[in-house]
Design a protein around this motif. Structure first.
Motif: not given
Length: 353
Positions: A9-38
């Motif tokens: 029942l304990s919350p996920p470790a802070r390291g796992d949360t940070t890693k997940g947020e980083t992956i999500h941010w990188l995915a969003g950045f990649s999508a934004a880069l691809r959309s606005g590259a031209v």
């Protein structure tokens, strides 16, 4: 009785949360880069060329760029509509070139004015598009073969009425007589006049075409059905849509826009040049394909085709102002097309893995 550990029942470790947020941010950045590259690359080009040559950012030069790419953008929009239904119009350059000759012949040989010549030429383009559609829809000729055949037919047909001569005032016809007509000054305004002395009429026409087709393809039921036909024709037909009529519509639009482009060229140069339209097909196709990379759509879209044409126009104009050799232009256009498609499909695949 099942026991529950406190650890479960304990919350996920802070390291796992940070890693997940980083992956999500990188995915969003990649999508934004691809959309606005031209757009990012276009902005970089504008800033770079302006820094190297301040005259590049002059409003007159920028309008000159838009005027130069207006015809390619209009034709690219026509190609985009045929791509949307899963087709490909290879005759679009030949239709534009034939329209240049047709407009010139109508005024110089037949003596028609602009108000008669323009509708006549547009009807000619629509008729060619209709014939293409009938070959593809009714006779089941593959689209590439049907439009390629039409391209060769029109390339030869445009030369027959004048025995291969360009059309200008005082043209000597094959029967030995001399044409007495001339270009209507009102017709020449289409290619040479500017709105408020700043925006060329051809740029206004390009903008109108872009807005109308964008609304048609992206905001209406017909537009959704066009893309559905290209994505899965059988499913679209089973859903109750007439895919045959949709294809006819797409090719008629393509032919009409090609004729509009030919009218703009004729009004700009003021003569029917037999060599006009030589590179229009490849330039229009390049603009339409670069459009796949705009906003990360990875499909034909009118806005993308217009942006693609402008992107190439800015690049070539900047290189010209920097005295780059003229023979590098085709290489540059090819490199831009390869880069845009690699960016679109390469990053898209990597992001989905």
């Amino acid at each position: 009785m099942t026991s529950i550990n406190d650890e479960s029942l304990s919350p996920p470790a802070r390291g796992d949360t940070t890693k997940g947020e980083t992956i999500h941010w990188l995915a969003g950045f990649s999508a934004a880069l691809r959309s606005g590259a031209v757009f990012i690359l276009l902005a970089a080009l504008l800033l770079g060329f302006t820094a190297a040559e301040p005259a590049f950012a002059n409003i007159g030069n920028l309008m000159s760029i838009l005027q130069a790419v207006a015809v390619v953008a209009i034709l690219g929009a026509g190609v985009t509509v045929t791509l949307a239904v899963g087709g490909f119009d290879l005759s679009i350059g030949a239709v534009a070139a034939s329209s240049v000759m047709a407009a010139s012949y109508a005024m110089i040989v037949w003596g028609l004015d602009a108000f008669a010549a323009v509708p006549l030429v547009l009807a000619f383009g629509a008729l060619v598009g209709l014939v293409n559609a009938l070959l593809i829809v009714r006779l089941k000729v593959p689209d590439l073969l049907a439009t390629l055949s039409m391209m060769f037919l029109l390339s030869g047909l445009q030369l027959i009425p004048t025995a291969g001569r360009s059309i200008s005032a005082g043209l000597i016809l094959p029967d030995g007589t001399t044409a007495t007509g001339a270009y209507d000054p009102a017709f020449l305004l289409i290619g040479r006049a500017s709105l408020f002395g700043v925006v060329p009429v051809s740029v206004v026409l390009m903008t109108i075409v872009a807005v109308v087709l964008f609304v048609l393809t992206e905001r209406t039921r017909i537009g959704r059905l066009l893309f559905a036909t290209g994505g899965n024709e059988v499913a679209t037909r089973l859903a109750g849509a007439s895919t045959a009529r949709l294809k006819v519509l797409a090719y008629v639009i393509s032919g009409t826009l090609a004729s509009l482009g030919g009218i703009v060229i004729a009004a700009r140069v003021g003569r029917g040049d037999v060599s006009s339209g030589g590179s229009l097909l490849m330039d229009a196709v390049a603009a339409a394909l670069i459009g796949f990379a705009v906003l990360g759509k990875r499909r034909p879209n009118v806005l993308g085709a217009i942006v693609g044409a402008v992107f190439v126009g800015v690049l070539l104009n900047g290189l010209t102002m920097l005295n780059a050799p003229y023979y590098t232009q085709d290489f540059v256009k090819g490199a831009v097309l390869v880069g845009a498609l690699a960016l679109t499909y390469g990053l898209g695949r990597n992001n989905s893995c």
